[in-house]
Design a protein around this motif. Structure first.
Motif, PDB file in Angstrom:
ATOM      1  N   LEU A   1      48.286  52.333  46.063  1.00 50.85           N
ATOM      2  CA  LEU A   1      47.483  53.236  46.887  1.00 50.85           C
ATOM      3  C   LEU A   1      46.035  53.298  46.421  1.00 50.85           C
ATOM      4  O   LEU A   1      45.160  53.776  47.152  1.00 50.85           O
ATOM      5  N   ASN A   2      45.791  52.877  45.203  1.00 54.49           N
ATOM      6  CA  ASN A   2      44.444  52.887  44.633  1.00 54.49           C
ATOM      7  C   ASN A   2      44.146  51.522  44.028  1.00 54.49           C
ATOM      8  O   ASN A   2      43.970  51.385  42.824  1.00 54.49           O
ATOM      9  N   ASP A   3      44.078  50.528  44.884  1.00 50.23           N
ATOM     10  CA  ASP A   3      43.953  49.144  44.434  1.00 50.23           C
ATOM     11  C   ASP A   3      42.662  48.897  43.651  1.00 50.23           C
ATOM     12  O   ASP A   3      42.674  48.201  42.634  1.00 50.23           O
ATOM     13  N   ASP A   4      41.574  49.457  44.106  1.00 49.49           N
ATOM     14  CA  ASP A   4      40.295  49.262  43.414  1.00 49.49           C
ATOM     15  C   ASP A   4      40.322  49.864  42.020  1.00 49.49           C
ATOM     16  O   ASP A   4      39.803  49.281  41.066  1.00 49.49           O
ATOM     17  N   LEU A   5      40.942  51.046  41.898  1.00 45.83           N
ATOM     18  CA  LEU A   5      41.058  51.717  40.600  1.00 45.83           C
ATOM     19  C   LEU A   5      41.902  50.888  39.645  1.00 45.83           C
ATOM     20  O   LEU A   5      41.559  50.717  38.473  1.00 45.83           O
ATOM     21  N   TYR A   6      43.002  50.359  40.165  1.00 38.47           N
ATOM     22  CA  TYR A   6      43.878  49.505  39.364  1.00 38.47           C
ATOM     23  C   TYR A   6      43.138  48.269  38.868  1.00 38.47           C
ATOM     24  O   TYR A   6      43.159  47.940  37.675  1.00 38.47           O
ATOM     25  N   LYS A   7      42.463  47.577  39.762  1.00 43.32           N
ATOM     26  CA  LYS A   7      41.768  46.344  39.388  1.00 43.32           C
ATOM     27  C   LYS A   7      40.661  46.607  38.368  1.00 43.32           C
ATOM     28  O   LYS A   7      40.414  45.790  37.483  1.00 43.32           O
ATOM     29  N   LYS A   8      40.008  47.741  38.483  1.00 38.61           N
ATOM     30  CA  LYS A   8      38.889  48.048  37.604  1.00 38.61           C
ATOM     31  C   LYS A   8      39.331  48.479  36.208  1.00 38.61           C
ATOM     32  O   LYS A   8      38.723  48.104  35.202  1.00 38.61           O
ATOM     33  N   HIS A   9      40.423  49.268  36.142  1.00 36.52           N
ATOM     34  CA  HIS A   9      40.771  49.898  34.873  1.00 36.52           C
ATOM     35  C   HIS A   9      42.038  49.377  34.192  1.00 36.52           C
ATOM     36  O   HIS A   9      42.322  49.762  33.059  1.00 36.52           O
ATOM     37  N   SER A  10      42.810  48.530  34.851  1.00 37.59           N
ATOM     38  CA  SER A  10      44.000  47.967  34.218  1.00 37.59           C
ATOM     39  C   SER A  10      43.571  46.901  33.218  1.00 37.59           C
ATOM     40  O   SER A  10      43.126  45.814  33.599  1.00 37.59           O
ATOM     41  N   LEU A  11      43.711  47.207  31.934  1.00 36.88           N
ATOM     42  CA  LEU A  11      43.227  46.295  30.899  1.00 36.88           C
ATOM     43  C   LEU A  11      44.082  45.044  30.749  1.00 36.88           C
ATOM     44  O   LEU A  11      43.572  43.979  30.441  1.00 36.88           O
ATOM     45  N   PHE A  12      45.377  45.187  30.962  1.00 35.94           N
ATOM     46  CA  PHE A  12      46.280  44.054  30.719  1.00 35.94           C
ATOM     47  C   PHE A  12      46.727  43.355  31.997  1.00 35.94           C
ATOM     48  O   PHE A  12      46.421  42.187  32.218  1.00 35.94           O
ATOM     49  N   LEU A  13      47.445  44.061  32.863  1.00 32.39           N
ATOM     50  CA  LEU A  13      48.089  43.412  34.003  1.00 32.39           C
ATOM     51  C   LEU A  13      47.090  42.803  34.983  1.00 32.39           C
ATOM     52  O   LEU A  13      47.263  41.655  35.423  1.00 32.39           O
ATOM     53  N   ALA A  14      46.051  43.543  35.340  1.00 34.20           N
ATOM     54  CA  ALA A  14      45.066  43.002  36.287  1.00 34.20           C
ATOM     55  C   ALA A  14      44.375  41.769  35.717  1.00 34.20           C
ATOM     56  O   ALA A  14      43.954  40.886  36.468  1.00 34.20           O
ATOM     57  N   ASP A  15      44.303  41.702  34.387  1.00 39.47           N
ATOM     58  CA  ASP A  15      43.687  40.534  33.753  1.00 39.47           C
ATOM     59  C   ASP A  15      44.592  39.319  33.847  1.00 39.47           C
ATOM     60  O   ASP A  15      44.178  38.267  34.345  1.00 39.47           O
ATOM     61  N   ILE A  16      45.834  39.430  33.403  1.00 39.86           N
ATOM     62  CA  ILE A  16      46.698  38.241  33.402  1.00 39.86           C
ATOM     63  C   ILE A  16      47.113  37.829  34.810  1.00 39.86           C
ATOM     64  O   ILE A  16      47.498  36.682  35.040  1.00 39.86           O
ATOM     65  N   ASN A  17      47.021  38.764  35.786  1.00 36.82           N
ATOM     66  CA  ASN A  17      47.346  38.421  37.167  1.00 36.82           C
ATOM     67  C   ASN A  17      46.121  37.981  37.964  1.00 36.82           C
ATOM     68  O   ASN A  17      46.182  37.844  39.183  1.00 36.82           O
ATOM     69  N   GLN A  18      44.996  37.787  37.264  1.00 32.76           N
ATOM     70  CA  GLN A  18      43.790  37.213  37.875  1.00 32.76           C
ATOM     71  C   GLN A  18      43.280  38.044  39.050  1.00 32.76           C
ATOM     72  O   GLN A  18      42.872  37.498  40.083  1.00 32.76           O
ATOM     73  N   GLU A  19      43.273  39.357  38.906  1.00 31.21           N
ATOM     74  CA  GLU A  19      42.883  40.209  40.027  1.00 31.21           C
ATOM     75  C   GLU A  19      41.442  40.689  39.950  1.00 31.21           C
ATOM     76  O   GLU A  19      40.997  41.452  40.794  1.00 31.21           O
TER      77      GLU A  19
END
Length: 225
Positions: free
Chosen positions: A108-126
């Motif tokens: 529901l907060n995709d931009d927030l996730y992509k900006k602040h997820s230190l691990f998952l958003a990084d390894i998933n190339q987001e």
């Protein structure tokens, strides 16, 4: 990313693997539950020695958006828990010190996730494509993913096959093949799928519940290759 618990642990594992003379020709890896996505990070970041086969047993490769044993789609209480987690999961301090927050994925907060997820958003190339991550993952001979059909711990269970909730809502899910990650081939998974490197297995039972016979018949053969 300095100080992030998972990042630190992955770096330590990479160092240990590189120093082990017995593994220089390559090795097979098996991760259970959250250990599966952590091992995938090892494959993406540390190609020496090479990981040949990665077996993910109930791993959460697109993260989680639910509390264990909480049927979020049918219970208001579960929605309240999600809201509470959302308020703190992307706090910088929590991201660096609470392991589960490092793979919390709020659709529901995709931009927030992509900006602040230190691990998952990084390894998933987001946040952009790291070609080294992509190249290293494609070095795998096999990437085996096991889904537990009665899983009451992982929500959504589709994440065990790299699927997830469609962005912008929290009810409908999509498969890996339907996702933007696959269509844009950010990780090289589409190419691996076409090459027959992705293996999707399923078993009845709750999270990490399987028989010895099923384990021997379905997973051990990948470790012998």
């Amino acid at each position: 990313m300095i100080g992030c618990w998972v990042q630190t642990q992955v770096a330590m594992v990479c160092e240990k693997l590189a120093q082990d003379p017995k593994l220089q020709g390559g090795y097979n890896a098996m991760g259970f539950s959250q250990g599966a996505q952590f091992l995938r990070a090892v494959a993406q970041r540390c190609p020496n020695p090479p990981m040949k086969t990665l077996i993910s047993v109930g791993g959460q490769h697109q993260g989680v958006y639910g509390f264990p044993r909480c049927p979020g789609e049918t219970s208001k209480i579960c929605d309240y828990i999600r809201e509470a987690l959302n308020t703190g999961a992307y706090n910088d301090w929590i991201q660096k010190h609470l392991v589960q927050a490092e793979y919390w994925h709020d659709p529901l907060n995709d931009d927030l996730y992509k900006k602040h997820s230190l691990f998952l958003a990084d390894i998933n190339q987001e946040r952009g494509v790291n070609e080294t991550y992509k190249k290293n993952l494609q070095m795998l001979e096999k990437f085996v993913m096991v889904k537990f059909l009665q899983d009451s711990v992982v929500d959504p269970v589709d994440t065990e096959w790299f699927g997830f909730l469609k962005t912008g809502q929290a009810k409908e899910t999509e498969t890996l093949q339907e996702s933007v990650l696959y269509k844009e081939d950010r990780l090289g998974l589409a190419a691996m799928d076409k090459a027959g490197k992705l293996v999707f297995l399923k078993t009845e039972g709750d999270h990490l519940q399987f028989t010895r016979e099923w384990f021997v018949d379905n997973l051990i053969p990948f470790l012998r290759s």
